[in-house]
Design a protein around this motif. Structure first.
Motif, short mmCIF file in Angstrom:
data_model
loop_
_atom_site.label_atom_id
_atom_site.label_comp_id
_atom_site.label_asym_id
_atom_site.label_seq_id
_atom_site.Cartn_x
_atom_site.Cartn_y
_atom_site.Cartn_z
N GLN A 195 0.81 -1.22 0.00
CA GLN A 195 0.00 0.00 0.00
C GLN A 195 0.84 1.26 0.00
O GLN A 195 0.40 2.32 -0.49
CB GLN A 195 -0.93 0.00 1.21
CG GLN A 195 -0.23 -0.07 2.56
CD GLN A 195 -1.22 -0.14 3.70
OE1 GLN A 195 -2.24 0.55 3.66
NE2 GLN A 195 -0.94 -0.96 4.68
N GLU A 196 2.07 1.18 0.52
CA GLU A 196 2.92 2.37 0.54
C GLU A 196 3.31 2.79 -0.87
O GLU A 196 3.66 3.95 -1.11
CB GLU A 196 4.16 2.11 1.39
CG GLU A 196 5.18 1.17 0.79
CD GLU A 196 4.82 -0.31 1.00
OE1 GLU A 196 5.53 -1.18 0.46
OE2 GLU A 196 3.81 -0.60 1.69
N LYS A 197 3.22 1.86 -1.83
CA LYS A 197 3.58 2.18 -3.21
C LYS A 197 2.37 2.54 -4.06
O LYS A 197 2.51 2.95 -5.21
CB LYS A 197 4.30 0.98 -3.84
CG LYS A 197 5.60 0.64 -3.11
CD LYS A 197 6.28 -0.58 -3.71
CE LYS A 197 7.56 -0.91 -2.94
NZ LYS A 197 8.26 -2.10 -3.46
N LYS A 198 1.18 2.34 -3.50
CA LYS A 198 -0.08 2.71 -4.16
C LYS A 198 -0.25 2.03 -5.53
O LYS A 198 -0.71 2.63 -6.49
CB LYS A 198 -0.18 4.24 -4.31
CG LYS A 198 -0.19 4.97 -2.98
CD LYS A 198 -0.31 6.47 -3.16
CE LYS A 198 -0.34 7.16 -1.80
NZ LYS A 198 -0.43 8.64 -1.94
N TYR A 199 0.16 0.77 -5.60
CA TYR A 199 -0.04 0.00 -6.82
C TYR A 199 -1.50 -0.44 -6.93
O TYR A 199 -2.21 -0.57 -5.93
CB TYR A 199 0.84 -1.24 -6.84
CG TYR A 199 2.32 -0.96 -6.97
CD1 TYR A 199 2.79 0.24 -7.48
CD2 TYR A 199 3.26 -1.93 -6.62
CE1 TYR A 199 4.15 0.48 -7.61
CE2 TYR A 199 4.61 -1.70 -6.75
CZ TYR A 199 5.05 -0.50 -7.24
OH TYR A 199 6.40 -0.26 -7.38
N TYR A 253 -3.95 -20.65 -5.84
CA TYR A 253 -3.46 -19.29 -5.57
C TYR A 253 -4.06 -18.34 -6.60
O TYR A 253 -4.42 -18.73 -7.71
CB TYR A 253 -1.93 -19.22 -5.69
CG TYR A 253 -1.18 -20.05 -4.67
CD1 TYR A 253 -0.84 -19.53 -3.42
CD2 TYR A 253 -0.80 -21.36 -4.98
CE1 TYR A 253 -0.15 -20.30 -2.49
CE2 TYR A 253 -0.10 -22.12 -4.05
CZ TYR A 253 0.22 -21.59 -2.82
OH TYR A 253 0.89 -22.34 -1.91
N TYR A 254 -4.15 -17.08 -6.21
CA TYR A 254 -4.45 -16.01 -7.15
C TYR A 254 -3.14 -15.32 -7.50
O TYR A 254 -2.41 -14.85 -6.61
CB TYR A 254 -5.39 -14.98 -6.54
CG TYR A 254 -6.81 -15.44 -6.35
CD1 TYR A 254 -7.62 -15.74 -7.43
CD2 TYR A 254 -7.36 -15.55 -5.06
CE1 TYR A 254 -8.93 -16.16 -7.26
CE2 TYR A 254 -8.67 -15.95 -4.87
CZ TYR A 254 -9.46 -16.25 -5.98
OH TYR A 254 -10.75 -16.65 -5.80
N LEU A 255 -2.83 -15.26 -8.79
CA LEU A 255 -1.67 -14.51 -9.25
C LEU A 255 -2.13 -13.13 -9.70
O LEU A 255 -2.96 -13.01 -10.59
CB LEU A 255 -0.98 -15.25 -10.41
CG LEU A 255 0.21 -14.53 -11.06
CD1 LEU A 255 1.31 -14.28 -10.05
CD2 LEU A 255 0.74 -15.34 -12.24
N VAL A 256 -1.58 -12.11 -9.06
CA VAL A 256 -2.04 -10.74 -9.28
C VAL A 256 -0.88 -9.89 -9.77
O VAL A 256 0.21 -9.92 -9.17
CB VAL A 256 -2.61 -10.13 -7.98
CG1 VAL A 256 -3.11 -8.71 -8.22
CG2 VAL A 256 -3.74 -10.99 -7.43
N SER A 257 -1.08 -9.16 -10.84
CA SER A 257 -0.10 -8.17 -11.29
C SER A 257 -0.39 -6.84 -10.61
O SER A 257 -1.55 -6.45 -10.49
CB SER A 257 -0.16 -8.00 -12.81
OG SER A 257 0.13 -9.21 -13.46
N LEU A 258 0.65 -6.16 -10.19
CA LEU A 258 0.51 -4.87 -9.51
C LEU A 258 1.09 -3.77 -10.39
O LEU A 258 2.26 -3.83 -10.78
CB LEU A 258 1.23 -4.91 -8.16
CG LEU A 258 0.63 -5.92 -7.15
CD1 LEU A 258 1.61 -6.20 -6.03
CD2 LEU A 258 -0.69 -5.40 -6.61
N LYS A 259 0.26 -2.80 -10.71
CA LYS A 259 0.65 -1.75 -11.65
C LYS A 259 0.77 -0.39 -10.96
O LYS A 259 0.06 -0.11 -9.99
CB LYS A 259 -0.40 -1.63 -12.78
CG LYS A 259 -0.48 -2.84 -13.68
CD LYS A 259 -1.46 -2.58 -14.82
CE LYS A 259 -1.50 -3.72 -15.80
NZ LYS A 259 -2.39 -3.43 -16.95
N ASP A 260 1.64 0.45 -11.53
CA ASP A 260 1.76 1.81 -11.02
C ASP A 260 0.76 2.72 -11.73
O ASP A 260 -0.08 2.26 -12.52
CB ASP A 260 3.19 2.32 -11.18
CG ASP A 260 3.63 2.42 -12.65
OD1 ASP A 260 2.77 2.27 -13.56
OD2 ASP A 260 4.83 2.62 -12.90
N ASP A 261 0.85 4.01 -11.46
CA ASP A 261 -0.11 4.96 -12.03
C ASP A 261 -0.02 5.05 -13.55
O ASP A 261 -0.97 5.46 -14.22
CB ASP A 261 0.10 6.36 -11.42
CG ASP A 261 -0.29 6.41 -9.96
OD1 ASP A 261 -1.08 5.54 -9.54
OD2 ASP A 261 0.19 7.30 -9.23
#
Length: 551
Positions: free
Chosen positions: A403-407, A422-430
């Motif tokens: 959460q500190e990176k706000k992805y 499992y759930y594989l989740v991609s985390l994206k930036d702004d």
């Protein structure tokens, strides 16, 4: 006036109806609702034409009865010549509308709930025993937007780059059992089409969803039929004129295992008179030659990946789980009522594309009762029983871990590694670039593991060879790989604080402050860290250290 004007009106009516047909392209089939609206349009135009003739006849009669020096009589009625035609036409319009509304109402789920529930059959299975182990070499890591970012960078490598763009399709298919997203080039506008239509479209883009590598495929013969064509080589118009009575959907771009481009149009037939269209086959259009062939549902070639749409599949699954005990049960007691979750995604198994989504109770809490897996070519449906978190709960858990990176978390992919879900989740930036990946335990969604490298992440949960994923993280991010910065130092000052339930350690060393977030993956020596200890770690964003070690 009647003799002169009537042929003109008939010709005008024919022209307007022909233009309307070429624009809206309804199926000339009485089982299609669009056909009846086309009929209503024709009857409405005929009403105006007859009314115009009647008005002209009325004016003529009134003029002949005019007394010299007086005004035209206003009480001259419409000639009986036109009364009956007008009455018949208006009655026809009213009858069609009443029948359409009536048939739609009496064939709705209120009256035919169990019929809707029985359109599909669902095979029950156990996730642990029956769900296939995820093939790492076919793991679809890229969503459509990420594939588009990668694919669009190749546009500048073609000839006449100013004349073409890349379609937004990026449709997920399999080519040789490998997951890809493919999209054809398209003419940028009408004038670009005029200049280039003789040569056609010579390229399409394909993006490997596992490795993130893209390729601009040059065709030995260019495509002459596409969605960006105008007039009679537009795919929808071309197919409509070849199959005027067939009900079919919007053609979609696919390529076969040899890389030949096609457009696939799913054909439909109503299940209940005019209601609830359901696929019964497909038409394949060769985008190069214009050759077409219609297939029954069971005969569609196996390289075709998507005959059924996601909306059709989810609607049928929802009907199956909602209306088994009738319509009124869904309103009052809701006994046994279940539904699909708000999220779905696609996975590749063998040479086929499967849609999966969770099944939850009617109360729509944060837990799933199992997963639905649907073959998008055959619509074979299997329900794998497994108590788990919903996809949205997994996304929130993954976002909370960084959460500190706000992805922002993308729609998760369901994977089975070493027998566990499992759930594989991609985390994206702004900017929409993939910065990290998370594996969320489907049965205990508070257990989250995050890593910037997908190969390292998957390797923690399976003994399978993950080398095929080497470089996938870098390709998916759309950025050039940066050399890892390794920090080594001595703790000069040390502090910690709780942030959303996780302990973050602050380490001051050589005038810099570094942060280490405690998790299941950090070293057990972290809580015992003290001033004077030596440490090392890989520098990440916002001065966080990963792969932290106490020397």
């Amino acid at each position: 006036m009647k003799r002169r004007f009537t042929p003109v009106l008939i010709l005008l009516w024919l022209v307007v109806m022909a233009v309307s047909y070429l624009f809206f392209l309804p199926a000339l089939n009485p089982l299609d609702v669009g056909f009846w609206f086309f009929v209503i349009e024709g009857l409405t135009l005929a009403t105006f034409a007859v009314s115009l003739l009647a008005f002209g006849e009325t004016i003529k009669r009134a003029s002949s009865q005019k007394v010299p020096g007086s005004r035209l009589r206003k009480d001259v009625s419409i000639s009986s010549t036109y009364k009956k035609p007008l009455l018949y036409i208006l009655s026809g319009i009213a009858t069609i509308l009443v029948l359409l509304v009536g048939l739609n109402f009496f064939n709705s789920r209120i009256f035919r709930a169990k019929s809707y529930a029985n359109v599909i059959k669902v095979t029950e299975a156990d996730f642990t025993k029956d769900f296939p182990e995820t093939d790492i070499s076919k793991l679809a890591l890229l969503d459509r937007s990420s594939a588009k970012k990668i694919g669009d960078t190749y546009l500048g490598t073609i000839d006449k780059v100013s004349q073409f763009g890349i379609s937004d399709d990026y449709r997920q298919i399999t080519i040789g059992k490998q997951p890809y997203r493919v999209s054809p080039l398209e003419y940028k506008n009408f004038w670009k089409w005029v200049s280039n239509r003789k040569e056609g479209i010579g390229y399409y883009v394909k993006v490997n969803q596992t490795t993130g590598k893209a390729e601009l495929v040059k065709l030995s013969q260019p495509m002459k039929y596409s969605d960006s064509e105008y007039f009679f080589r537009d795919t929808l118009r071309y197919l409509r004129l070849k199959y005027p009575t067939t009900i079919f959907g919007e053609p979609s771009f696919e390529v076969d295992d040899e890389g030949n481009p096609y457009y696939v149009a799913t054909t439909y037939k109503p299940k209940f008179l005019l209601s609830s269209k359901d696929p019964d086959g497909a038409i394949l259009l060769n985008a190069v030659t214009g050759e077409t062939k219609r297939y029954a549902l069971n005969d569609v070639p196996k390289w075709v990946d998507r005959v059924f749409s996601a909306s059709n599949v989810i609607s049928r699954v929802d009907d199956y789980y909602t209306y088994q005990k009738g319509f009124w049960n869904t309103v009052f007691s809701q006994t046994g009522v279940k539904k699909t979750t708000d999220s779905y995604n696609y996975i590749s198994i063998g040479s086929d594309i499967y849609l999966y989504t969770g099944i939850t109770s009617a109360t729509a809490d944060s837990s799933n009762l199992g997963f639905i897996l649907v073959n998008m070519r055959t619509r074979q449906v299997t329900n794998y029983k497994l108590a788990s978190a919903t996809e949205s709960a997994a996304q929130e858990s993954a976002e909370g871990e960084v959460q500190e990176k706000k992805y922002t978390a993308t729609a998760p992919s369901l994977v089975k590694l070493s027998g566990k879900a499992y759930y594989l989740v991609s985390l994206k930036d702004d900017a929409g670039l993939i910065k990290s990946y998370a594996l969320v335990d489907a049965e205990d969604y508070q257990q989250v593991t995050v890593d910037n490298d997908i190969e390292d992440l998957i390797a923690q949960f399976t003994d399978s060879d993950t080398s095929v994923l080497s470089g996938a993280s870098n390709n998916a991010s759309g950025e050039k790989k940066k050399e890892a910065t390794i920090i080594q130092g001595t703790v000069e000052q040390l502090a910690s604080q709780m942030i959303s339930g996780s302990t973050v350690y602050y380490i001051s060393s050589s005038g810099q402050i570094y942060k280490v977030k405690a998790s299941d993956e950090t070293t057990d020596a972290l809580p015992f860290l003290k001033v004077g200890d030596s440490f090392s770690g890989q520098l990440e964003e916002n001065h966080y250290l990963s792969h932290f070690k106490v020397e």
